[in-house]
Design a protein around this motif. Structure first.
Motif, mmCIF file in Angstrom:
data_model
loop_
_atom_site.group_PDB
_atom_site.id
_atom_site.type_symbol
_atom_site.label_atom_id
_atom_site.label_comp_id
_atom_site.label_asym_id
_atom_site.label_seq_id
_atom_site.Cartn_x
_atom_site.Cartn_y
_atom_site.Cartn_z
ATOM 1 N N TYR A 187 -4.250 6.599 -2.875
ATOM 2 C CA TYR A 187 -3.536 5.352 -2.597
ATOM 3 C C TYR A 187 -3.338 4.549 -3.872
ATOM 4 O O TYR A 187 -4.078 4.679 -4.857
ATOM 5 C CB TYR A 187 -4.298 4.500 -1.568
ATOM 6 N N LEU A 201 0.854 -1.182 0.000
ATOM 7 C CA LEU A 201 0.000 0.000 0.000
ATOM 8 C C LEU A 201 0.892 1.235 0.000
ATOM 9 O O LEU A 201 1.752 1.397 0.874
ATOM 10 C CB LEU A 201 -0.905 0.015 1.233
ATOM 11 N N ARG A 249 -2.618 0.352 -4.398
ATOM 12 C CA ARG A 249 -2.517 -0.895 -3.643
ATOM 13 C C ARG A 249 -2.327 -2.082 -4.583
ATOM 14 O O ARG A 249 -2.987 -2.202 -5.617
ATOM 15 C CB ARG A 249 -3.776 -1.108 -2.800
#
Length: 390
Positions: free
Chosen positions: A381, A44, A383
């Protein structure tokens, strides 16, 4: 196989019901292992910036990367062992912030799943923000240690856990700390759900050093949070969903006033969520009376948690030291969007605004009021999560 697919589908539905943040992850790849050995890799990369200027919570920025590889040994169809290492690196620093070795044993049978050791709380156990802050998953405490039991069926799901956070030895000058939690959903119909969430945070110990005086007469104490709610899902078609929910929250504690100024309190929390494909929009209203959260977002507390590290004319700015807002009233608006870039690679963006409705005045320095104050945050983000056969 049909039964397994039904359970997985049910879990995905419940996950969409409970998602509070774009950063959440179910991390369920470990349940699809078909070989004896496997390597799961979780990564992440994130930025979360809080532009907060209220009197209760500090504004700050979290940005960094998590790398979490785990080796799995599947002893049987129902049992597996895992060993890995969780690594956190903050952007802007040359050092690695955390390196945590992890070990766990997991047993699953039908609707039941039991884990002892470390477990990954990637979706905060499906709790709401006043119970567990969503930013927990951006820190090293996304890795929990202790016991976890899950049960999933069509009518009822529950996630219970014991997270042992602070181990003590004889004569240590600090307390043991652990959290006991439960997050359950009673599914009355396909669209109507009754969630119940409970947290107990314990601080104490019998073999550590204890200092008793007039200001600190309690060595062992607990803080309890309970949320009882109802959710109803409206579906206009397969691409559009509205979810209306309400929670009544309550807290009680025997902690000294230096830790928490209110021994009991309550709050009302309303949420309206709209889902359209990869877009998720939430509008929330929170009204509290002397409410204290054990591990929730600081914004939901009724007293200031701001850091006193500024100076006025050479004197330490301590205007937040005993500042309280017993009757707190807030509006939240949050929107997040995520997109699949490639297999097992997701990117997401989150925007949030927070509007304060209650009066809030500090009188020591500027005599400023925070009624009608607007705070905001944003996050991004990337991921990656995949499982490799060995």
């Amino acid at each position: 196989m049909k039964k397994l697919l039904t359970i997985i589908s049910l879990f995905i539905v419940l996950y969409s019901y409970s998602q509070e943040s774009i950063f959440y992850s179910t991390n369920q790849l470990s349940n699809r292992v078909s070989s004896k050995f496997g390597l799961e890799v979780y990564n992440l990369n994130f930025i979360k910036n809080n532009e907060y200027f209220n009197f209760i919570a500090d504004g700050y920025t979290l940005l960094g990367s998590h790398i979490y590889p785990q080796i799995q040994y599947n002893n049987s169809i129902n049992t597996r062992f895992k060993a890995g290492v969780f690594i956190q690196k903050n952007f802007g620093e040359t050092k690695v912030e955390h390196v945590i070795p992890t070990f766990s044993f997991q047993y699953s049978n039908g609707n039941h799943e039991f884990t002892i050791g470390n477990f990954f709380a990637g979706n905060n156990h499906g709790t709401i923000e006043p119970i567990l802050a969503s930013e927990k998953i951006l820190r090293d405490d996304v890795i929990e240690t202790g016991l976890q039991y899950k049960y999933r069926s069509k009518r009822f799901t529950i996630d219970t856990w014991l997270n042992w956070e602070n181990y003590i030895r004889a004569n240590d000058d600090f307390k043991e700390v652990f959290t006991l939690g439960a997050s359950a959903n009673i599914n009355a119909t396909e669209n109507l759900t009754f969630p119940i969430q409970f947290i107990t945070r314990h601080k104490g110990g019998q073999i550590n050093k204890k200092i008793r005086n007039e200001q600190n007469i309690i060595d062992i104490y607990d803080l309890h949070n309970l949320a009882i709610g109802t959710k109803y899902k409206f579906e206009t078609n397969s691409d559009h969903q509205f979810i209306l929910s309400y929670y009544f929250l309550f807290h009680t504690t025997n902690a000294p006033l230096t830790e928490h100024p209110f021994s009991s309190g309550n709050a009302n929390y309303f949420k309206l969520r709209y889902l359209h494909k990869n877009l998720n929009f939430m509008l929330s209203y929170f009204k509290s009376n002397r409410f204290v959260t054990a591990l929730g977002n600081d914004m939901f507390n009724s007293y200031s948690l701001k850091v006193n590290n500024n100076y006025w004319n050479g004197e330490l700015d301590n205007r937040y030291l005993n500042l309280q807002e017993p009757k707190r009233e807030l509006l939240f608006a949050k929107v997040f969007y995520e997109k699949l870039l490639a297999k097992n690679i997701l990117i997401g963006v989150q925007l949030e605004g927070l509007y304060q409705l209650n009066e809030s005045i500090e009188t020591l320095v500027t005599q400023e009021s925070k009624k009608n104050n607007f705070d905001y945050s944003y996050g991004v983000y990337l991921r990656f999560n995949d499982l490799f056969k060995l």
